[in-house]
Design an enzyme around this catalytic site. Structure first.
Site, short mmCIF file in Angstrom:
data_model
loop_
_atom_site.label_atom_id
_atom_site.label_comp_id
_atom_site.label_asym_id
_atom_site.label_seq_id
_atom_site.Cartn_x
_atom_site.Cartn_y
_atom_site.Cartn_z
N ASP A 10 3.51 26.47 10.56
CA ASP A 10 3.94 27.83 10.84
C ASP A 10 3.23 28.24 12.14
OD1 ASP A 10 4.89 30.51 10.42
OD2 ASP A 10 2.89 31.01 9.69
N ASP A 12 2.96 32.04 13.61
CA ASP A 12 2.27 33.34 13.55
C ASP A 12 1.20 33.34 12.45
OD1 ASP A 12 4.01 34.47 15.49
OD2 ASP A 12 5.50 34.93 13.95
C1 BG6 Z 1 7.01 35.55 10.89
C2 BG6 Z 1 5.98 36.64 10.78
O1 BG6 Z 1 6.44 34.44 11.50
O2 BG6 Z 1 8.14 35.98 11.66
C3 BG6 Z 1 6.62 37.92 10.25
O3 BG6 Z 1 4.94 36.23 9.91
C4 BG6 Z 1 7.84 38.29 11.09
O4 BG6 Z 1 5.66 38.96 10.29
C5 BG6 Z 1 8.82 37.13 11.13
O5 BG6 Z 1 8.49 39.43 10.52
C6 BG6 Z 1 10.06 37.41 11.98
O6 BG6 Z 1 9.66 37.61 13.31
P1 BG6 Z 1 10.61 38.19 14.46
O7 BG6 Z 1 9.82 37.91 15.71
O8 BG6 Z 1 11.89 37.40 14.41
O9 BG6 Z 1 10.83 39.62 14.18
MG MG Z 2 2.65 32.99 9.47
#
Ligand code: BG6
Ligand code: MG
Length: 214
Positions: A10, A12
């Site tokens: 993963d 984030d």
């Molecule tokens: C995930 C995060 O990696 O991506 C979430 O942990 C986030 O917090 C999700 O909502 C979607 O991200 P994005 O950038 O498409 O809004």
């Molecule tokens: Mg994550």
């Protein structure tokens, strides 16, 4: 744990602390809308969850038209992009490049499985895309975590059976997705956050491959 043939990360909250930026952007939207929202709620309910389902949680049963939902998702994404636009390669988890180098030199394939549609923006900003043989992001599958789909898709990108992959996640829904995909699961964060992990480390900072697979 058995030695994996591929490690699926993963992004984030695992390789960089963008989960804090996601929180700040949701908090900004919640404040705009007069909705109470805490860091604890973010960690428990929103980590790893895609944008739409995160918003639906945040609204806490408030009625919203599809048009309003779209507008709020776009607004949150603007806030998030304002926060990530100044990210630099310094924001990779400490020792992360050395760890990714070590993994690749050990002949293990690497891929990303991120729910985020901003995944490539972040990979480029922190300059780590070159460490991965495949990238699955928020555009790759329709069913988000905890569904297994994104991890299965990422395993396909590196042509490795899921039973020979190790998935790495900071979100409990992500660990659920990894286990549903039939992979070994390494959780990153406090042990009490996770229910199905095979192993938990508080952070990936300054870790060696051996510590991930012990
Ligand atoms: C995930 C995060 O990696 O991506 C979430 O942990 C986030 O917090 C999700 O909502 C979607 O991200 P994005 O950038 O498409 O809004
Ligand atoms: Mg994550």
């Amino acid at each position: 744990m058995q030695q994996p043939k591929a490690i699926i990360f993963d992004l984030d909250g695992v390789l960089t602390d963008t989960s804090e930026y996601h929180y700040q952007a949701w908090k900004h939207l919640a404040d705009d809308e007069g909705i109470a929202f805490t860091h604890e709620e973010n960690d428990t309910y929103l980590r790893g969850v895609d944008r739409r389902n995160s918003l639906l949680y945040l609204l806490k049963g408030r009625k919203a038209s599809e048009e309003q939902i779209q507008e709020m998702m776009e607004r949150k994404n603007r806030y998030y992009n304002d926060l990530i636009k100044n990210m630099t390669p310094k924001e990779v988890v400490e020792g992360g490049r050395e760890l990714l180098d070590e993994i690749r030199h050990a002949g293990i394939k690497t891929a990303i499985a991120s729910s985020s549609k901003n995944c490539w923006t972040v990979l480029r900003a922190i300059d780590i895309a070159q460490y991965f043989d495949g990238v699955a992001d928020g555009y790759s599958v329709t069913r988000g975590k905890p569904a297994a789909d994104i991890f299965v898709f990422a395993a396909g990108l590196v042509s490795t059976p899921t039973s020979q992959c190790l998935g790495v996640e900071d979100a409990d829904v992500g660990i659920e997705a990894i286990k549903a995909a039939g992979m070994q699961a390494l959780a990153i964060g406090p042990a009490e956050r996770f229910h199905k992990a095979d192993k938990v480390l508080p952070s990936l900072a300054n870790k060696r491959l051996q510590e991930m697979v012990d």
